[in-house]
Design a protein around this motif. Sequence first.
Motif, PDB file in Angstrom:
ATOM      1  N   GLN A 134      -0.994   2.937  -7.781  1.00  0.00           N
ATOM      2  CA  GLN A 134      -2.313   3.132  -8.390  1.00  0.00           C
ATOM      3  C   GLN A 134      -2.496   2.208  -9.587  1.00  0.00           C
ATOM      4  O   GLN A 134      -3.574   1.656  -9.798  1.00  0.00           O
ATOM      5  CB  GLN A 134      -2.489   4.588  -8.811  1.00  0.00           C
ATOM      6  CG  GLN A 134      -2.574   5.543  -7.645  1.00  0.00           C
ATOM      7  CD  GLN A 134      -2.539   7.007  -8.087  1.00  0.00           C
ATOM      8  OE1 GLN A 134      -2.502   7.303  -9.277  1.00  0.00           O
ATOM      9  NE2 GLN A 134      -2.524   7.912  -7.123  1.00  0.00           N
ATOM     10  N   GLU A 135      -1.443   2.031 -10.379  1.00  0.00           N
ATOM     11  CA  GLU A 135      -1.513   1.128 -11.534  1.00  0.00           C
ATOM     12  C   GLU A 135      -1.688  -0.312 -11.086  1.00  0.00           C
ATOM     13  O   GLU A 135      -2.447  -1.065 -11.693  1.00  0.00           O
ATOM     14  CB  GLU A 135      -0.265   1.272 -12.395  1.00  0.00           C
ATOM     15  CG  GLU A 135      -0.214   2.585 -13.143  1.00  0.00           C
ATOM     16  CD  GLU A 135       1.031   2.737 -13.976  1.00  0.00           C
ATOM     17  OE1 GLU A 135       1.825   1.780 -14.077  1.00  0.00           O
ATOM     18  OE2 GLU A 135       1.231   3.821 -14.539  1.00  0.00           O
TER      19      GLU A 135
ATOM     20  N   THR B 175      -9.654  -8.931 -11.008  1.00  0.00           N
ATOM     21  CA  THR B 175     -10.757  -9.447 -10.193  1.00  0.00           C
ATOM     22  C   THR B 175     -12.012  -9.645 -11.036  1.00  0.00           C
ATOM     23  O   THR B 175     -12.735 -10.619 -10.865  1.00  0.00           O
ATOM     24  CB  THR B 175     -11.054  -8.486  -9.029  1.00  0.00           C
ATOM     25  OG1 THR B 175      -9.888  -8.380  -8.219  1.00  0.00           O
ATOM     26  CG2 THR B 175     -12.205  -8.976  -8.172  1.00  0.00           C
TER      27      THR B 175
ATOM     28  N   GLU C 149       0.841  -1.193   0.000  1.00  0.00           N
ATOM     29  CA  GLU C 149       0.000   0.000   0.000  1.00  0.00           C
ATOM     30  C   GLU C 149       0.871   1.235   0.000  1.00  0.00           C
ATOM     31  O   GLU C 149       0.655   2.163   0.757  1.00  0.00           O
ATOM     32  CB  GLU C 149      -0.932  -0.017   1.212  1.00  0.00           C
ATOM     33  CG  GLU C 149      -1.891  -1.183   1.214  1.00  0.00           C
ATOM     34  CD  GLU C 149      -2.799  -1.183   2.431  1.00  0.00           C
ATOM     35  OE1 GLU C 149      -2.795  -0.193   3.178  1.00  0.00           O
ATOM     36  OE2 GLU C 149      -3.487  -2.189   2.634  1.00  0.00           O
TER      37      GLU C 149
ATOM     38  N   GLN D  71      -3.137  -1.298  -8.293  1.00  0.00           N
ATOM     39  CA  GLN D  71      -4.513  -1.422  -7.804  1.00  0.00           C
ATOM     40  C   GLN D  71      -5.507  -1.504  -8.958  1.00  0.00           C
ATOM     41  O   GLN D  71      -6.440  -2.302  -8.931  1.00  0.00           O
ATOM     42  CB  GLN D  71      -4.864  -0.251  -6.888  1.00  0.00           C
ATOM     43  CG  GLN D  71      -4.172  -0.323  -5.552  1.00  0.00           C
ATOM     44  CD  GLN D  71      -4.473   0.884  -4.681  1.00  0.00           C
ATOM     45  OE1 GLN D  71      -5.049   1.874  -5.142  1.00  0.00           O
ATOM     46  NE2 GLN D  71      -4.100   0.801  -3.424  1.00  0.00           N
ATOM     47  N   ALA D  72      -5.299  -0.714 -10.008  1.00  0.00           N
ATOM     48  CA  ALA D  72      -6.186  -0.764 -11.175  1.00  0.00           C
ATOM     49  C   ALA D  72      -6.082  -2.127 -11.854  1.00  0.00           C
ATOM     50  O   ALA D  72      -7.095  -2.705 -12.265  1.00  0.00           O
ATOM     51  CB  ALA D  72      -5.835   0.357 -12.151  1.00  0.00           C
ATOM     52  N   GLY D  73      -4.875  -2.651 -11.945  1.00  0.00           N
ATOM     53  CA  GLY D  73      -4.680  -3.975 -12.535  1.00  0.00           C
ATOM     54  C   GLY D  73      -5.346  -5.058 -11.713  1.00  0.00           C
ATOM     55  O   GLY D  73      -5.944  -5.993 -12.255  1.00  0.00           O
ATOM     56  N   GLN D  74      -5.277  -4.942 -10.400  1.00  0.00           N
ATOM     57  CA  GLN D  74      -5.924  -5.919  -9.518  1.00  0.00           C
ATOM     58  C   GLN D  74      -7.434  -5.885  -9.685  1.00  0.00           C
ATOM     59  O   GLN D  74      -8.086  -6.921  -9.708  1.00  0.00           O
ATOM     60  CB  GLN D  74      -5.556  -5.659  -8.060  1.00  0.00           C
ATOM     61  CG  GLN D  74      -4.152  -6.062  -7.710  1.00  0.00           C
ATOM     62  CD  GLN D  74      -3.799  -5.700  -6.280  1.00  0.00           C
ATOM     63  OE1 GLN D  74      -4.320  -4.761  -5.702  1.00  0.00           O
ATOM     64  NE2 GLN D  74      -2.900  -6.468  -5.699  1.00  0.00           N
ATOM     65  N   GLN D  75      -7.991  -4.687  -9.815  1.00  0.00           N
ATOM     66  CA  GLN D  75      -9.439  -4.571  -9.991  1.00  0.00           C
ATOM     67  C   GLN D  75      -9.878  -5.196 -11.309  1.00  0.00           C
ATOM     68  O   GLN D  75     -10.876  -5.915 -11.369  1.00  0.00           O
ATOM     69  CB  GLN D  75      -9.863  -3.105  -9.925  1.00  0.00           C
ATOM     70  CG  GLN D  75      -9.727  -2.521  -8.535  1.00  0.00           C
ATOM     71  CD  GLN D  75      -9.948  -1.023  -8.504  1.00  0.00           C
ATOM     72  OE1 GLN D  75     -10.041  -0.369  -9.533  1.00  0.00           O
ATOM     73  NE2 GLN D  75     -10.012  -0.463  -7.302  1.00  0.00           N
ATOM     74  N   LEU D  76      -9.118  -4.948 -12.383  1.00  0.00           N
ATOM     75  CA  LEU D  76      -9.430  -5.536 -13.678  1.00  0.00           C
ATOM     76  C   LEU D  76      -9.306  -7.053 -13.623  1.00  0.00           C
ATOM     77  O   LEU D  76     -10.150  -7.780 -14.143  1.00  0.00           O
ATOM     78  CB  LEU D  76      -8.506  -4.964 -14.755  1.00  0.00           C
ATOM     79  CG  LEU D  76      -8.720  -5.467 -16.172  1.00  0.00           C
ATOM     80  CD1 LEU D  76     -10.112  -5.103 -16.661  1.00  0.00           C
ATOM     81  CD2 LEU D  76      -7.670  -4.881 -17.103  1.00  0.00           C
TER      82      LEU D  76
END
Length: 77
Positions: free
Chosen positions: A24-25, A34, A17, A27-32
């Motif tokens: 931020q990139e 998921t 974190e 986290q965005a990759g993790q969301q995608l």
Amino acid sequence: MVVEPGVPGCQDTTAQEDGGLLGQEVQAGQQLLTVRAPKAVPQVVTSSPVLGPALLGLDRVGPGEGAQGRLRAHYNR
């Protein structure tokens, strides 16, 4: 090859974190990921780049028990 949490040479990305642009990139990759692959567990690999191909080679030849662990231990010194 499936990478399990807690494997030496890998870090669970959920524990990172640090923020910043890279954070931020990630986290965005993790969301995608998921959304597209809900069972996937993303991890940052800190092992030598040759470890992956070496493990794939062992998968192909069907090593004896413990061979992958010994290989990981060798490259994670």
